[in-house]
Design a protein around this motif. Structure first.
Motif, PDB file in Angstrom:
ATOM      1  N   UNK A 145       0.824  -1.219   0.000  1.00 24.82           N
ATOM      2  CA  UNK A 145       0.000   0.000   0.000  1.00 24.82           C
ATOM      3  C   UNK A 145       0.861   1.274   0.000  1.00 24.82           C
ATOM      4  N   UNK A 146       1.635   1.470   1.082  1.00 22.83           N
ATOM      5  CA  UNK A 146       2.314   2.757   1.256  1.00 22.83           C
ATOM      6  C   UNK A 146       3.597   2.879   0.445  1.00 22.83           C
ATOM      7  N   UNK A 147       3.683   3.988  -0.244  1.00 24.42           N
ATOM      8  CA  UNK A 147       4.800   4.325  -1.148  1.00 24.42           C
ATOM      9  C   UNK A 147       4.819   3.438  -2.393  1.00 24.42           C
ATOM     10  N   UNK A 162       2.063   7.821   1.334  1.00 26.06           N
ATOM     11  CA  UNK A 162       2.132   7.805   2.793  1.00 26.06           C
ATOM     12  C   UNK A 162       2.838   9.036   3.353  1.00 26.06           C
ATOM     13  N   UNK A 163       3.905   9.460   2.692  1.00 20.75           N
ATOM     14  CA  UNK A 163       4.672  10.599   3.231  1.00 20.75           C
ATOM     15  C   UNK A 163       3.796  11.846   3.326  1.00 20.75           C
ATOM     16  N   UNK A 223      -1.436  -5.748   0.563  1.00 19.70           N
ATOM     17  CA  UNK A 223      -0.742  -6.397   1.686  1.00 19.70           C
ATOM     18  C   UNK A 223       0.029  -5.307   2.420  1.00 19.70           C
ATOM     19  N   UNK A 224      -0.438  -4.921   3.608  1.00 22.98           N
ATOM     20  CA  UNK A 224       0.139  -3.745   4.261  1.00 22.98           C
ATOM     21  C   UNK A 224       0.542  -3.997   5.716  1.00 22.98           C
ATOM     22  N   UNK A 225       1.723  -3.499   6.066  1.00 23.61           N
ATOM     23  CA  UNK A 225       2.127  -3.490   7.474  1.00 23.61           C
ATOM     24  C   UNK A 225       1.495  -2.258   8.106  1.00 23.61           C
TER      25      UNK A 225
END
Ligand SMILES: [Mg+2]
Length: 234
Positions: free
Chosen positions: A11-13, A18-19, A121-123
């Motif tokens: 997901x992020x970046x 996300x930033x 799939x995200x942490x």
């Protein structure tokens, strides 16, 4: 025949900015607590956040402690009198509504979601990440999500990949591709689970021999060719 039966994607970046979301959420929490926000505050927060996340990854602290500790340290450093738990709650509330996508992500996902199952799939924690997905232009697309706090393990643990495959009912690892910007987390998880891996590497960084991805792309649209989307279009 399509090259893959499912796309698993970070997901992020990779899909989401996300930033930008982090900066917006921190600025909003500062404003609500009458604290002056600046680039310096953001840089300081990111430094603290990295350290506290390392402690969380090492299972030294819980997720709730993570949220209180990182903001407790920030507030102490900038002289804020707010309760860290309250500040953290404001931050997460704002973050949960930040769904800005990175360039090219929506167009690509529209095409992929129409043709094969897609699992993000995200942490991260399920509430925040689902809130962001719902707030984004991807909300109406048919894609699923696996968040690490639900699974009880985080990438590079292969459990994250296996849970994604279970969700879409696919067992053949050679028919699944995992895409992400983190060599350690995304490519590491893909290799540990035995699925095909694709590293989003805009900075053209080198990969060590033990983490060489099967594919490497500089930008998301390059994924079209790897997935064979052009073949569908005839
Ligand atoms: Mg990422």
């Amino acid at each position: 025949m399509p090259r893959f039966d499912a796309l698993l994607i970070d997901m992020d970046r990779t899909l989401f900015d996300f930033d930008g979301a982090e900066a917006t959420a921190l600025a909003a929490a500062c404003e609500e607590c009458a604290l002056r926000y600046s680039d310096g505050v953001l840089a300081h927060y990111r430094e603290i956040n990295r350290e506290v996340w390392r402690r969380y990854d090492n299972r030294e602290i819980s997720r709730a402690e993570l949220n209180v500790e990182r903001f407790g340290r920030l507030l102490k450093a900038v002289g804020g009198a707010s309760d860290p738990a309250v500040f953290g709650g404001l931050y997460l509330k704002k973050l949960s509504s930040e769904g800005t996508l990175l360039p090219g992500a929506l167009e690509l996902m529209r095409d992929v979601c129409a043709r094969m199952p897609v699992v993000i799939i995200t942490n991260g924690d399920d509430d925040t990440q689902r809130g962001r997905l719902d707030a984004s232009l991807m909300a109406s697309l048919a894609c699923s999500m696996v968040a690490s706090d639900e699974v009880g393990a985080a990438k590079p643990d292969p459990l994250m990949i296996r849970e994604g495959m279970r969700l879409v009912g696919i067992t053949d690892v050679s028919r699944v591709i995992m895409v992400g910007d983190s060599l350690n987390d995304d490519i590491g998880a893909a290799k540990a689970a035995g699925v095909v891996s694709c590293w989003l590497n805009p900075g053209r960084k080198p990969a060590p021999d033990d983490l060489k991805p099967d594919y490497e792309i500089r930008s998301l649209p390059e994924l079209r060719e790897i997935l064979g989307l052009n073949l569908y279009n005839g």
